[in-house]
Every structure is written in structure tokens, then in C-alpha cells.
Motif scaffolding. Sequence first.
Motif, PDB file in Angstrom:
ATOM      1  N   UNK B 305       0.862  -1.115   0.105  1.00 23.84           N
ATOM      2  CA  UNK B 305      -0.097   0.077  -0.009  1.00 23.84           C
ATOM      3  C   UNK B 305       0.868   1.394  -0.019  1.00 23.84           C
ATOM      4  N   UNK B 306       2.314   1.127   0.400  1.00 26.93           N
ATOM      5  CA  UNK B 306       2.708   2.382   0.123  1.00 26.93           C
ATOM      6  C   UNK B 306       4.000   2.460  -1.040  1.00 26.93           C
ATOM      7  N   UNK B 308       2.748   2.508  -4.144  1.00 29.74           N
ATOM      8  CA  UNK B 308       1.983   3.155  -5.254  1.00 29.74           C
ATOM      9  C   UNK B 308       1.722   1.913  -6.499  1.00 29.74           C
ATOM     10  N   UNK B 311      -3.496   0.912  -5.998  1.00 34.20           N
ATOM     11  CA  UNK B 311      -4.297   2.009  -5.730  1.00 34.20           C
ATOM     12  C   UNK B 311      -5.152   1.654  -4.554  1.00 34.20           C
ATOM     13  N   UNK B 318       3.638   7.846  -0.617  1.00 31.43           N
ATOM     14  CA  UNK B 318       4.458   6.820  -1.329  1.00 31.43           C
ATOM     15  C   UNK B 318       5.784   7.086  -0.543  1.00 31.43           C
TER      16      UNK B 318
END
Lengths: 158, 863
Positions: B305-306, B308, B311, B318
Motif C-alpha cells: 500500500x505504500x 504506489x 491504488x 508513497x
Amino acid sequence: MKRSYVMAGVLIAVAVLYLLVSSTGTTANFFLTIEEFRALDEDLRGRNVTLSGAVIGESIHYDASIPEVTFTIVQIPGDRKEINVAGGLAAVLAMAVNNPDAAQMDVVYRGVRPDLLQHEAQAIVRGSLQPNGVFHADDLLLKCPSRYAEDLPAQIED
Amino acid sequence: MLGDIGLLITALAWVATLYGGVAALISIRTQDRRWLESGRNAMIASAALLGGAVLLLVLAFLTDNFRIMYVANHSSRLQPLYLKFSALWGGQEGSLLLWSAMQAFLAVVALREGDEHKRALIPWAMVVLAVVGLFFTGVTLYHSNPFTQFSRMPLDGRGLNPVLRHPGMLFHPPTLYVGYVGLSIPFAYALSSLITKLRPGVPLPTGSWVRIVHGWLLLAWLGLSLGLLLGMRWAYDVLGWGGYWGWDPVENAGLMPWFTLTALLHGVVIEDEAGRRGGRRGFRMWNYILAVLSFALVLFGTFATRSGLIQSVHAYAVSGLGGVFMTAIVVSLITGIGLVIAAFHRESREERKRPTSSVEDDFPLLSREGLFFLTVVLFLMLTLSVFVGSVLPTVTELLVGRRFEAGPEWFDRVTGPQFALLVLLMGVCPLIGRGLAAFRLSFKQGTAGFGAFMGLMGAGATVGLGLWAGFVQPASLLGFALTGLAATTAVYEFAHASARRMERRNEALHVAFWGLVRTQRRRYGGYIVHLGVILMAVGVIGTRMYQVERQMVFQAGEPAEVGRYSLVFDFLSQDRVGDRLSTWAEVTLYTDRGYAATLLPQVDRYEAFQQSYSATALRAGVREDLTLILAGWSEDGTAVTLKAVVNPLAFFLWLGGLVFLAGGALAFWPRSAGGLWNVIAPVLIVSMLAGSAWAMWGTAQGVVINRGVADSSSGSTRYGGRARVGQPAPDLNLTGLAGETLSTEALRGEIVVLNFWAPWCPACKENMPMLQTVADDYLDRGVTFVGIAFQADERSVLDTLAQIGITYAVALDDEGETVSRYGITGVPETFILDPDGTVAFVHVGPLRENRLRSELDALVGDR
């Protein structure tokens, strides 16, 4: 390994792959920028799509008695690299709302006005274009550039 | 100062871990056990140092040391003590530190001496665990340091993000970490086992690595399961959308390792059984792959999730962590899968050289082994499906140049049939568990036939129940049939085995049953888990296919229908406490049996965070849950927008969750008495179950008040709530201040406007001249106005009436009897009764003239 095992495994795998592909065809949404959406063929436009754009603050109109909120979003690039080149999401959003030539889309959303629906927020809307040219959003997600850096770790947030 | 020490000891821990890994490598090279001992001591030191770092951070929270940026961002002076503790994992930096510390502690426990086989695997396992530890401690140090300081001390901190101030959220992250960290240990032993196999000259250890890690698998499974369930409950209570699972990438990230881990637990059973029979194949290769995959998916979950790549609404900044984690995933996958291929390639080459002496396993597909195989395949397919769904935009962009996005509908459609097939397997497995031949034999003897018959009866009964309760969609009935079959055969398995044991040992039923559960904890724990899953499946069918959701505007006092409920919004209240502005609506809920409850959906607004936290009102029942969410309100507070969600059968979801955890806990329960672990484990298990039961049911999230009002005049209890439109009006038995008889009988045949008011209420007094005007206009058209004053003395009432110039009848309700009968919650409130004595109109708050006139015209016109 026994042949019956292989057959059964392959059978399940093929069935699941079929499900994956067919579901993508029928229930997955296009994820598009406003320009890409405008460029779509006529027959594809009625489909469910996901659009992303920058919110124009002045355009927000909220009718609490229905409740319904209408607003206008403008084109921002969909590609992450392009966003990073332009200086990050906050810069892209600020540029978009000040660009009078950017492609626009009027959105109507049946629901309560979210707190984050503000000028320069990034709106992600899921829904479809109505014959009157207004985009009818079933879902509305918002990201605010100021809060974007807030640091909830992935594993906390679910 | 504190921050510097924290940083220093974290760095020391990193060095100690590095030493541990190197020492383990030297011990492998030199075959000198002393190096191994030295490495182990270094690992212990590292765990102690990281524990110290965590304690320091806790200390910083407790002493409000806001110079440390992390403390300032996640705590404040006024924050309650328990939140100061849990703020430790309220952000990325603290979470990673806690993770590193847990990683180090569990590594120490996992590297304890054991039997000969375990001793052979420890050195390489120590190397792998040291590398994993170096990774997490290193990320904490270089990318995400919780001890970063401000140059000067802020006066106060920002406080913990409000949405995290929920009991489910207090325990959700640490339990998930137990699961995540726990998965690194099977990974380490799997790699160690593969490397040991590949080393020339080293004799292959007998036995299997899975026996060493079985307990760890169960611990990780319990952690992940509990973490996921708490997360679901949190979403259900707090996020204000009436759901519990939205197929968000962050949720999926926790689900995928759970799938592979569950598959691994099934694979391990078969490998164990095959080993005991002297066979070799089992699911050995699968199990290695599943262990590697599970660990890689843990990394994927934290990274996804961090980065990129995915979505998500949750996709926050990010950060630079994406690349680091991506590298770690690729390294662990390539190492793991590469080793599996190399080891099995070498093994098959050696097999060709010399004929095998061991027994070849040969089971038809319709046997216990075959069904377990299908289970593993299905779990892998589910993992694949969820993975594909999570990265669909990226994948489709690469493949077809256009981004597709998978919504909940996509996931439901793709995973639904796979889940259904899993439930079917659960149902069939106990019946033909001992092979098709054994099934045929026992079919002739009647036992298995009886089981199958019971299974079908169970399926039929469940479908019947579903139909009776009004769940008629064909797909849901199919689902009910499957759950009915699976539940019956699981219960049958218990009954059958108990009966056999009774016969064999000549025991009483309950003795046999407990003996069975006690001696074969993992097997029967597994069946209880199945029962939990089946119950949850019922809940999922109900909530996914029959959910009713409605969002509408409620005017005060006017009823609105949602499903079989009638809701009346009474009034809105606000209260400011610290940085929090609470707004709640009082909503009265009626069913066809009258008053049911009063619900208080609430929204807490935190100005400092510009964030709102929605405390939903939840009325839970066996048949369905009703959730009310306060979505908005008008300026004057006389109208609110409420979202009402009816979740049929949600009860079974949460009940199933607890059964599911209880089954896992039974499987995890230590085998024999004695030893420190055998004291710690039960304490952990019991507190975990109690804690999750509390988090899921015990919290006052859905604030529901039952108000019974004693009706002194009739001697009976009338249930609370305001008199409703369409219902017979409550009795009137008053005498006007001028001596008028104001009783139900006396007023029958008249249209009556009842205005409740009080002399101390300015809004009431402002409203009354208008009432007088309208009363005069309708005087000869059969409309009687009655004012009812309460909480006042006669003197002040008379004064007020004279002042305003009221000529219609006014009574004083000294005892408050009429007020309680009408269920008044404030003044002014106005009721209109039609000539039959039925309530025709209710209004809370000041009334507008045109509204009153139009209501009266409608009634007068009727005559």
C-alpha cells in the motif's frame, strides 16, 4: 503425482482463471482520467468507470434535504510517474484547478457531503455517465493533499 | 536524551543480530557448537536491546516527551493511559520498532535447543532469522526511526488519530504482527531444511521440518485470524458504512498470507500422516512453497500500500519503503523457490540412481489425501485471485494498456464460487475421510451411509430454515445447503468418533467426548474451526446477499420505514469535550410489536485532525442487525440524515468468528503439562479469547437504551417512545385551568391540537401567538386547541397565558403523567388527534403556521 490429481488441479485452475477474466470483462471498472474518458468510443461511455480528478471548490453545491452534492472535477494525469515529474500530487492538483483549459466533468453524488470534499482535493468517483452529460457517482473517495502525508501505516489502517 | 539512547540501543541490537548471523555461519563452517552458542547469545542480546527500545518509547509516551516527533504526533497530555500505550503502534515508526522487537523475541524462542533433528536445522535457521531481523531493525533505523527528535519541545502533542481509538484497534495491530512475525519462523526452518538437504556430505536428518514449526504455524494462524476478525469488527462499528469487509487492498494484504498459511496447515497434516506411515511424499514440496509464499506475502502486505503499485483509499504517502520491501520480496521468493527447485531436483536425481525403499503413497482423488490436495489448490487459487484483484489496474495496464479496477463486486464474483467449493469439501471430507474403499465398506455397514443421510438431512433442514425465514434467492439457498451439509458432517464426525471410543473403552458419552478432544486437539480443533467457518459462511451469505441500505432525511417526529422497522427521529444533541465535538441523534425504533429501542447514532468531530469519527448505533439480533449511522444534520437540528443498514444473519458471522478462534486455540493448546510455556500458552489463549469476545460484543458501540415507562393510571407498563402517527392517542385525563374537562371521552369527535409547552421555554412562548391565531380561525370547524404545560407552577402558567393572550384551554400536567404517556422528550411538541382519537400528526420543536394549517385543512376536508 497421480494423473487424477493433476487433472483436478488443472480443472480448478482453469475455472478460476475463467472467472478472473470474465469478471474483469463484466464487473471491473475502467480506471480513467477525464481526458481518456472523453476520448472513449460512444458505446463504452455508458459503462461503469472510475474517474479521478481535482475538485473545483466553487463548484461544490450541497442540497442537504435530498441529500445530494454536485461538483466539478478537472483533468489530472493518471500516471504516477507523470505526477511525480510534475512535482507530486499536491502540485498537480493545484495546477489542475488553476488551468481553465483542463477537461472538466460535472459529477452528482447522492449522499452526504464528505468533510474532505474541498477545493483542490483529489476525487475518485465510481459510476457512469448519464445521458444529460453529468457523471452519476455511486462511490466517492477523496484524498486531500494536506492530509496525504499523514502517516498511518498500512497494517493499522485496514 | 531519551531519543539518543533509543537510537543507540536500536543500533546496538542491529549489530548484535549481525553478529548472531555471522556466528551461525562460522559454526556451520567449522562445525563448532560454541560459535552457535555465541550467536544465540547475541540473538538474545538483540531481543533484550530491542525490548529496551520499546520500553523507552513507552516511557517517552508515559512522560509526554513531545520532543520525540513520534510521541508528539500520536499522543497528547490529555490522552488516557491505555491510549498512550497503544499509541506505540499508532504509526509506522513505532509499529516497525515493535515488529522488530517481536521478531527478535520470537526468534530467540524458536531457536531453543530441541531434538536431534531440530539441532541439525538450527544453524541455518539462525542465519535466516538473523537476516530477517537485520532487515526489519535496519528499516527501523534508516527509514523509519521512531526516536527522531524536534530541536525544541512542543507544548502538547497532536493526540492519537481518533479512528484508532477503538478497542478493536487497540489489539488489531499487535495480533496481526504476531501472525506476520510468526510466519518468519516456518520460513526460516523451511529454508534451513532445504539448504541442509543440498549440502553434500551432510547426512539428511530424519523427520520433517514441519514438526518443528507446527506450533508456530498455529500461533501465526491464531494471530492473523484474530487480527483480521478484530479489523472486521472495527470496520463494522466505526467506519460508518455498515459493512465489515470491503476488499480493500489493505484488507487483502492481511488475507493472502492467511490463505497460504491455512493451506500450509492442511498440507502439514498430510505430510505428518504420511511420515507416520513411513511414506515420504505427502505434500512436502507444496509445504516448502507455501511457507516461502506466506512469508513473501507478509512482506507484500506491508509494502504494497505504500509503494504506489496498488491504488487504495488507504494509500498514504508513497514512502521510500516501497523499494526496500520490493527488494526483500524478490530476494526471499528467489531464494526460497530456487532452493525448493534445487533440492527436489537433486533428490529425484538420487532416486534414479538407487531404487527407493520407502513406500510410495497412492491415494485416489476421492480420499482424505485427495481432498486435502484440492483444499490446498483452492487456497492457492484464492490467493491468486485476491492478488490479481489487488494489482488489477497495474496488470491490465501492462496487458491491454487500460487500467481496470476490481471493486467488491469483482471480488465477490471471483471468490464466491471458490469459497462455496471449500465449504463443500469440508462437508464431504469427514464422510470419505478414510478413503473411498473404506467409505464403501462402512456404507454397507450402515455407518457412513447414515452419515451421508444425516448430511443431506442437515442440508435440507438448513434450506428449509432459510426459506422459512424468507431468504429465497436460489444462490443463497445453495449456500445454505452447503453449510447445512458441512455442519452436519462435522458434528457427525464428533458423534461417530465419540461413539467408537465409547464402545472401545466402555466409557460414558461425555468422558469419551472429552477424551477425544483432549487427546487429538489438532484434529478436533480443526473441526471446530470448520464449524466456525460454516457459521461465518451463513453470516456472509445473509449480509452479502440480503443487506438493505437506505439513506434518508428524517424530520423530527415523523416516522420513516426501513425494512420491517419504523424509525422516528426525536432530537439532536451536541456536547463538547476537550478537542471533541459530539453530535448525536436520539432515534426511537418501533417494530410491528411496538416500541423496540432507542438508538443513539453519534458523530465525534475532532477539530485538531479535521476528522470525524462515527460511532454507529447497532441493534444486534439473531435474525439481523440494524445499524444506524448519523450522516448529517440541518443547522437548526430539526432534521437529520441517517443511513440505516440492515445486515441479516450478521450474528452468525461474529458467533462463527468466536467458534473459529476457539477451535484454533484448542489446536494450539499445549499437549502435556509442565514447563513454563505450558503455563504461558493457556493464559495467552484464554485472555485472547476473552479479549476478542469483549472487543466484538462487549463494547458499548451500539448505544441502545430500552426505556420502559410505568403507566401509573392503568397499572401496566407502556413501553417508551413518543405517541405515533396512526396509533390510538394515549389517554387524556386533565382538567383545564378554567375548569374545562379535557379527557379522551370529552374530546371525541373533535380534531384536537395538543401543544406541550412550559413557561420557561422561550421557543414555546414565541410559538403560541401563532397557535392562538390558528385556533381562532378554526374555532367553528371542529378543531379544539389544548395547551399542556408541565414542570411549572400554576401561577407562572397563568401569568404567561395572560401575557400572550391565550384563550384556548390550557391544563397543567403537574405529575407529568400525560407527558410520559405521550413520550415527550422536550418542549415544544405538538400532536394532532383526529376525531376518532387517532394520532394524525406529530411535530417536535417550534411549528410553522403554514404547516399547521395544511395539516388541519387536510383533516377538516376529510369530514
